[in-house]
Motif scaffolding. Structure first.
Motif, PDB file in Angstrom:
ATOM      1  N   THR A  54     -10.974 -11.498   4.017  1.00  0.00           N
ATOM      2  CA  THR A  54     -10.678 -11.747   2.605  1.00  0.00           C
ATOM      3  C   THR A  54     -11.670 -11.072   1.681  1.00  0.00           C
ATOM      4  N   MET A  55     -12.677 -10.422   2.253  1.00  0.00           N
ATOM      5  CA  MET A  55     -13.698  -9.816   1.396  1.00  0.00           C
ATOM      6  C   MET A  55     -13.583  -8.301   1.325  1.00  0.00           C
ATOM      7  N   PRO A  57     -12.476  -4.602   0.498  1.00  0.00           N
ATOM      8  CA  PRO A  57     -11.681  -3.888  -0.500  1.00  0.00           C
ATOM      9  C   PRO A  57     -10.428  -3.320   0.181  1.00  0.00           C
ATOM     10  N   ARG A  58      -9.423  -3.070  -0.602  1.00  0.00           N
ATOM     11  CA  ARG A  58      -8.113  -2.666  -0.081  1.00  0.00           C
ATOM     12  C   ARG A  58      -8.178  -1.573   0.977  1.00  0.00           C
ATOM     13  N   LYS A  59      -8.911  -0.509   0.673  1.00  0.00           N
ATOM     14  CA  LYS A  59      -8.916   0.645   1.573  1.00  0.00           C
ATOM     15  C   LYS A  59      -9.486   0.298   2.937  1.00  0.00           C
ATOM     16  N   PHE A  62      -7.110  -1.985   4.816  1.00  0.00           N
ATOM     17  CA  PHE A  62      -5.973  -1.245   5.353  1.00  0.00           C
ATOM     18  C   PHE A  62      -6.369  -0.425   6.578  1.00  0.00           C
ATOM     19  N   LYS A  63      -7.519   0.206   6.471  1.00  0.00           N
ATOM     20  CA  LYS A  63      -7.992   1.023   7.587  1.00  0.00           C
ATOM     21  C   LYS A  63      -8.216   0.150   8.824  1.00  0.00           C
ATOM     22  N   GLY A 226       0.812  -0.746  -4.430  1.00  0.00           N
ATOM     23  CA  GLY A 226      -0.332  -1.423  -5.048  1.00  0.00           C
ATOM     24  C   GLY A 226      -0.549  -2.845  -4.586  1.00  0.00           C
ATOM     25  N   MET A 227      -1.556  -3.476  -5.185  1.00  0.00           N
ATOM     26  CA  MET A 227      -2.013  -4.787  -4.745  1.00  0.00           C
ATOM     27  C   MET A 227      -0.954  -5.867  -4.911  1.00  0.00           C
ATOM     28  N   LYS A 228      -0.926  -6.741  -3.911  1.00  0.00           N
ATOM     29  CA  LYS A 228      -0.032  -7.880  -3.940  1.00  0.00           C
ATOM     30  C   LYS A 228      -0.853  -9.165  -3.923  1.00  0.00           C
ATOM     31  N   ASN A 231      -5.891 -12.087  -1.186  1.00  0.00           N
ATOM     32  CA  ASN A 231      -7.026 -11.229  -0.876  1.00  0.00           C
ATOM     33  C   ASN A 231      -6.678 -10.281   0.247  1.00  0.00           C
ATOM     34  N   ASN A 235      -1.842  -7.450   1.806  1.00  0.00           N
ATOM     35  CA  ASN A 235      -2.382  -6.158   1.380  1.00  0.00           C
ATOM     36  C   ASN A 235      -2.769  -5.260   2.543  1.00  0.00           C
TER      37      ASN A 235
ATOM     38  N   TYR B 404       5.767 -10.504  -6.911  1.00  0.00           N
ATOM     39  CA  TYR B 404       4.751 -10.596  -5.861  1.00  0.00           C
ATOM     40  C   TYR B 404       3.654  -9.555  -6.031  1.00  0.00           C
ATOM     41  N   CYS B 406       0.581  -7.801  -7.905  1.00  0.00           N
ATOM     42  CA  CYS B 406      -0.443  -8.239  -8.851  1.00  0.00           C
ATOM     43  C   CYS B 406      -0.149  -7.727 -10.257  1.00  0.00           C
ATOM     44  N   ASP B 636      -3.436   2.633  -7.127  1.00  0.00           N
ATOM     45  CA  ASP B 636      -4.047   1.939  -5.994  1.00  0.00           C
ATOM     46  C   ASP B 636      -4.946   2.897  -5.220  1.00  0.00           C
ATOM     47  N   LEU B 638      -5.379   3.272  -2.241  1.00  0.00           N
ATOM     48  CA  LEU B 638      -4.707   3.886  -1.088  1.00  0.00           C
ATOM     49  C   LEU B 638      -4.013   5.187  -1.458  1.00  0.00           C
TER      50      LEU B 638
END
Ligand SMILES: Cc1cc2nc3c(=O)[nH]c(=O)nc-3n(C[C@H](O)[C@H](O)[C@H](O)COP(=O)(O)OP(=O)(O)OC[C@H]3O[C@@H](n4cnc5c(N)ncnc54)[C@H](O)[C@@H]3O)c2cc1C
Ligand SMILES: Cc1cc2nc3c(=O)[nH]c(=O)nc-3n(C[C@H](O)[C@H](O)[C@H](O)COP(=O)(O)OP(=O)(O)OC[C@H]3O[C@@H](n4cnc5c(N)ncnc54)[C@H](O)[C@@H]3O)c2cc1C
Ligand SMILES: [Ca+2]
Lengths: 664, 664
Positions: A54-55, A57-59, A62-63, A226-228, A231, A235, B404, B406, B636, B638
């Motif tokens: 949950t901490m 960042p998106r990238k 995802f990786k 993009g973000m959903k 946390n 995503n 859904y 953000c 985003d 990504l």
């Protein structure tokens, strides 16, 4: 600390054989052993750790998901896992990933809509993951209304190709999971146009990215949307956007099982009936119902264990405070959800049977049960996912402040779960379909067409319109027949009332639109009846294990009497019960809570979830909540230093009244 | 694209004066001008941009919040904003921050519980933000049960100091906002121990960090408790953990307004009544109710606008599809929430009056209305926050898949809002307090003690137990008197039924515990009555502006008839209405939806929210949803590159069947 079990006393209280219950929950001894083995395999492999999820960042999140997916595949190959085992492995990794769509939607679409020849060509590639596919139906402008999709696939007889094109902004594909950054291929739904005529929506296999360097192919614009919500949550999935600028694919990449386009551009229907496609839908929806019981049970497991650990108020003479699970309000919120988890589990099991039954009938060209199966899966998908989404959030609230921390596991569980109310059919749109089916059934009563399956009670409509509950004391509500008739009468009467009101309209469609809210209520009543009746059927089976059946009976009573109380207006309004009988049901419900209470912890232990799968400090098996909460806090990036990043620029000048000259 | 307004047609349909409605919503012309001016000031200042908020890793998010807080303070000073204006500025920055606690809890605690002398010393420092404070009550082990707090403050007469200490892990302070990384001071609640005796919980001013280098002082362990629900959401706040190892503070840092400890260690009660402290609680809760109307209205504004933009199904002859706001199911989910936003607004306004009234009475030593005021604010806090949390999520679902994201604004709104159901009193615990008050009121009926204020209807108990609704046709439900009596009769009867059932128990406390769930239902019924009755009172005022009052009447009808339908079981079960009258209410409700429909967009425009404040692409004022969604997706992280980070390590080896040798 090792080996401590703060819930040991609770576990001793159980009045039933937990190991036998584990098998009932899993569905069979085989399923128990499978899930037990695979879930532990995942839990014990550091490669599948959920730490920090949950901490990130998106990238990075995802990786890390890409890594896990590759690692999972590697393990699947190394361990020579069967398809069943591989599916379980992915489930217990417990993170949305492109592989869900590849295995869960892309391959089934190829199988369901591809010709034998197409399957021979594409499936082996997909099975080995030499290509990765997704399911690209929804567009920016159209989701529920699939017939309104705007993407076009125009046949060009000159080159024997289809030209896939996105004529408008709103025709961009939008939402498909796995599309944004990973998939090399997609089943794209587009309007089939040939000979200047629009034949409606059909599926096409379209390559999107190079198999060498992964670059989007010419004419393909693709990215992540993009973000959903949440946390980590969803995503880790690359839900994507995709548009086409006149992209050409060979004619044989149209999925041609039920209709074809010839070399000359002629549109022909195959002799395979369109209805066959519904088989897949029944399959997908039954798996959503079974996922609902999983999600609900996880949330309930967390809230139940924590409610036994948490003590608040009620200390007498300096003794321990009351466990919050002993408060009747807590039980009244929690136990019906525990009961729902079991109820959804059993109705999900039954749906698996229904799927087999439907498949066999389809193979024998028997389409008679299809409308009923369709309505029933649509309605149960809607009912169970809505209840589960609400239930998870209620479980979070049941944990007080600490439920709001990500380390409780509940925020993630909620955020990752809620789209189930929307995808595979918006829940309200689905109930409207159920309502249509109910109205049709009623209009055909007396025409000789006998209602079958879950709607067969409508065949006893005259009785159901007149009967009255004969409950005289609270315990009478324990009789399955009393409960069943109540739910049947309520549902039948609500449907009949809608039909009567509809008949007052000259234009049926206008009437349906005007009364839509009432119709949805009738549909919900029908679906609740299905769940109750399937649970009662389950209890008529032989269920071994000391005390197991008794516990399941208590839960069944709680599920049905809780609904009866919640929807008392329906039961009273249709005149089936009196308000006195309603109160008796409520009294019985309270009594059932007391019966359930000593078994609560063991009933959630029976789900057999690992701490890895639950990923919740509040829901830890050993109940060792407080030290672990405390420990986890210090891992937050903000705690890397005593002094906050930004202190010198923003806090100090504030305290020192030096903002005037500060750069902010 | 500039200047486009896709909702212009909707706006033309309004049958009322929107500008006048804006003033009604704001509360007064003054409040309208204030909120309008300050919200635009914030919206137009790039220093307060919300860009990227849901994508920032925790540390950056938090640092940016520190920057905004400092920048806000700078602007407040530069523009010489009044306290009222400064409060508004912070509201429209719309991001939880340590300043909320400093201004909203720390300063009020000093004012409410500090002596004049203490206020003289501490308030000027706090007002200038030379110190930053928080409110440290909750501990790891105790939240709801404040009397169970474990932190100790032991008086040492030798040094004239208190020794603040955390004797156990569970006594660590846990949750206080602003505590983790920013606050230099805290009001710490601890058990006051002097002369070997425990005098229960009292507040103490404790310095936590150096005013020079911000380092935690000796004996103080402090940090952030970690990630919470949602992306940005509440993670901009440093909710903290804090423990003390024998930290010494001077005796005069005990908050001594209502009780003192003398130099000799003697505990004395001051002549100031303890009840005075309740004034603050009424104040805090009224502001929570008014925040509920804010949050609900934001969600409703987004869902309403998007429901007018979104079209799905129903295209005839190639024309446009139906706006989803025209579906009755959509209306049935959305319009009652719109009505709730207005209803909560008005009851919040009334609570402001109540606060003034209570304050004046307290000043005159009149405590007679306090129990009623206490119950009513507790109940309304619980009712409105629960309804708002559920309402926001319903609004999100009303937006289908796009809700859904953000960028819809709704996930953040939900995640940031839900703790309101837990803090300042868990909502169930609060309704149990209301229930106690109701039972007490009933037990005192006939003793000559006349029920006052919101509970005065109980004085007409005999009538309310016997009367029957005289509604004969749907329109009869438009009469305020018909609605009011229905809600009064329902509430009175539910309470009386509980009292009767309670009297069957030998031990009242056991009875209360056993019947707690029913008691909560009675409490909710009472609170809903309050909201309905305050709305009806509001409509008796003179409300200027063409069509404004009519619209508010429609909304009031929707609010009350929707509740009547939802809780039909109560109304039927207590025998006040017949099921026929219930259906008539439902018919009238549908008719009201149709009346509301053309005004829907203008009714949410009346909230006067800037696009900055809404922070939602779906809720944009101009309705230009699709191009902006598309545009936003590409931001985003990504999408920074065509090829995903991790392709070479994880995707390529997968596709190329080269996992065996890959490092994963
Ligand atoms: C996490 C996630 C993953 C997804 N994955 C995929 C994927 O892999 N592939 C893919 O193709 N799609 C995917 N989708 C898209 C999903 O299938 C759609 O979002 C879904 O079908 C709902 O459609 P919609 O978004 O258009 O909702 P809408 O139809 O726009 O719904 C908006 C509102 O209108 C109401 N409404 C619409 N029609 C009617 C009606 N006739 N009567 C009454 N009310 C109506 C709905 O009830 C809702 O309240 C995904 C979506 C999500 C959120
Ligand atoms: C975002 C956020 C910000 C906060 N900010 C602050 C702050 O600035 N300062 C501060 O001091 N605190 C703060 N808090 C803490 C907050 O005040 C507590 O979380 C709140 O009081 C609830 O207490 P709890 O967490 O102990 O819940 P619990 O009391 O543990 O509740 C758990 C469950 O038990 C039930 N329950 C408890 N007692 C009873 C009973 N007697 N009868 C029936 N059911 C019962 C509840 O209904 C709930 O379902 C914050 C919390 C959050 C989430
Ligand atoms: Ca994040």
């Amino acid at each position: 600390m090792e080996g401590v079990d703060y819930l040991a006393d609770e576990r001793k209280k159980a009045g039933f054989d937990v190991d036998e219950m584990k098998i009932v929950w899993a569905g069979s001894r085989h399923d128990f052993e499978l899930t037990d083995r695979i879930s532990k395999l995942v839990a014990n492999d550091p490669g599948f750790s959920k730490e920090g999820r949950t901490m990130l960042p998106r990238k990075e999140l995802f990786k890390n998901t890409l890594r896990k997916a590759a690692y999972a595949w590697k393990r699947i190959i190394e361990l020579r896992l069967s398809q069943e085992e591989a599916t379980m492995l992915r489930r217990y990794i417990d993170e949305p990933a492109f592989t869900d769509l590849h295995w869960g939607m892309f391959i089934p679409a190829l199988k369901g809509q591809g010709t034998d020849k197409q399957q021979e060509k594409w499936l082996p590639l997909a099975y080995k993951m030499q290509i990765i596919g997704c399911y690209a139906q929804t567009e920016l402008g159209h989701g529920s209304n699939v017939q309104g999709l705007e993407t076009t696939a125009t046949f060009d007889p000159q080159t024997d190709e289809f030209v896939i094109h996105s004529p408008t902004l709103t025709s961009s594909k939008w939402w498909p999971g796995g599309l944004g950054k990973v998939s090399t291929h997609a089943v794209v739904y587009a309007r089939l146009i040939t000979d200047g005529k629009d034949y409606g929506v059909n599926g096409f296999i379209v390559q999107l990215r190079s198999l060498e360097d992964h670059k989007p192919l010419p004419g393909v614009t693709v990215g992540d949307i993009g973000m959903k919500f949440g946390n980590g949550a969803y995503n880790s999935m690359d839900n994507g956007v995709l548009s086409f600028d006149h992209v050409r694919i060979p004619r044989d990449q149209m999925l041609m099982r039920v209709s074809q386009v010839t070399k000359e551009g002629k549109y022909v229907q195959s002799d395979i009936p369109r209805q066959l496609l519904y088989g897949t839908m029944v399959y997908v929806r039954q798996s959503i119902v079974s996922d609902a019981s999983l999600a609900m049970s996880r949330a309930v497991c967390i809230a139940t264990r924590y409610s036994a650990v948490r003590r608040q108020f009620g200390s007498q003479n300096g003794g321990q405070e009351t466990q919050v699970i002993d408060y009747k309000t807590q039980q009244n919120r929690l136990f019906p959800l525990l009961a729902s988890a079991y109820a959804f589990r059993f109705v999900g099991e039954w749906l698996k049977w229904l799927y087999t039954d439907v498949t066999q009938r389809l193979a024998a060209n028997d389409f008679s049960t299809l409308p009923e199966a369709h309505a029933c899966t649509a309605g149960l998908k809607s009912l169970t996912t809505s209840a589960t989404a609400d239930g998870i959030e209620e479980c979070r609230k049941l944990c007080g402040g600490h439920g709001y921390l990500c380390s409780s596991g509940l925020p993630e569980l909620f955020a990752v779960y809620v789209p189930a109310c929307t995808y595979e059919g918006d829940n309200v749109v689905l109930q409207l379909q159920v309502a249509r089916f109910l109205m049709k059934t009623i209009s055909q009563l007396g025409t000789g067409k006998k209602p079958v399956g879950t709607i067969s009670y409508m065949g006893r409509i005259e009785h159901l319109m007149q009967c009255r509950s004969d409950v005289k004391q609270a315990e009478d509500w324990l009789k399955p027949s009393a409960v069943l008739e109540a739910f049947e009468a309520r549902s039948a009467r609500m449907s009949v009332a809608c039909a009567k009101n509809l008949s007052k309209f000259e234009n049926q469609e206008e009437g349906f639109a005007e009364l839509a809210a009432d119709l949805v209520e009738a549909a919900v009543a029908h679906c609740q009846l299905i769940v109750v009746s399937k649970y009662i059927e389950k209890l008529q089976q032989n269920i071994p294990g000391k005390g197991v059946k008794q516990q399941l009976e208590v839960l069944c009573g709680i599920y049905s009497l809780f609904l009866l109380h919640k929807h008392q207006g329906d039961f009273l309004g249709t005149g089936y019960i009196t308000s006195k009988q309603g109160s008796l049901a409520n009294d019985q419900l309270r009594a059932l809570y007391s019966q359930l209470r000593p078994n609560a912890i063991s009933l959630v232990d029976a789900f057999n979830y690992t701490d890895h799968y639950l990923d919740s400090i509040l829901g830890r098996y050993d109940g060792n909540v407080y030290p672990k909460l405390y420990e986890a806090a210090w891992k937050d990036p903000l705690n890397k230093s005593d002094i906050a990043d930004g202190f010198h620029e923003y806090i100090r000048p504030l305290l020192k009244q030096q903002l005037r000259t500060a750069k902010l």
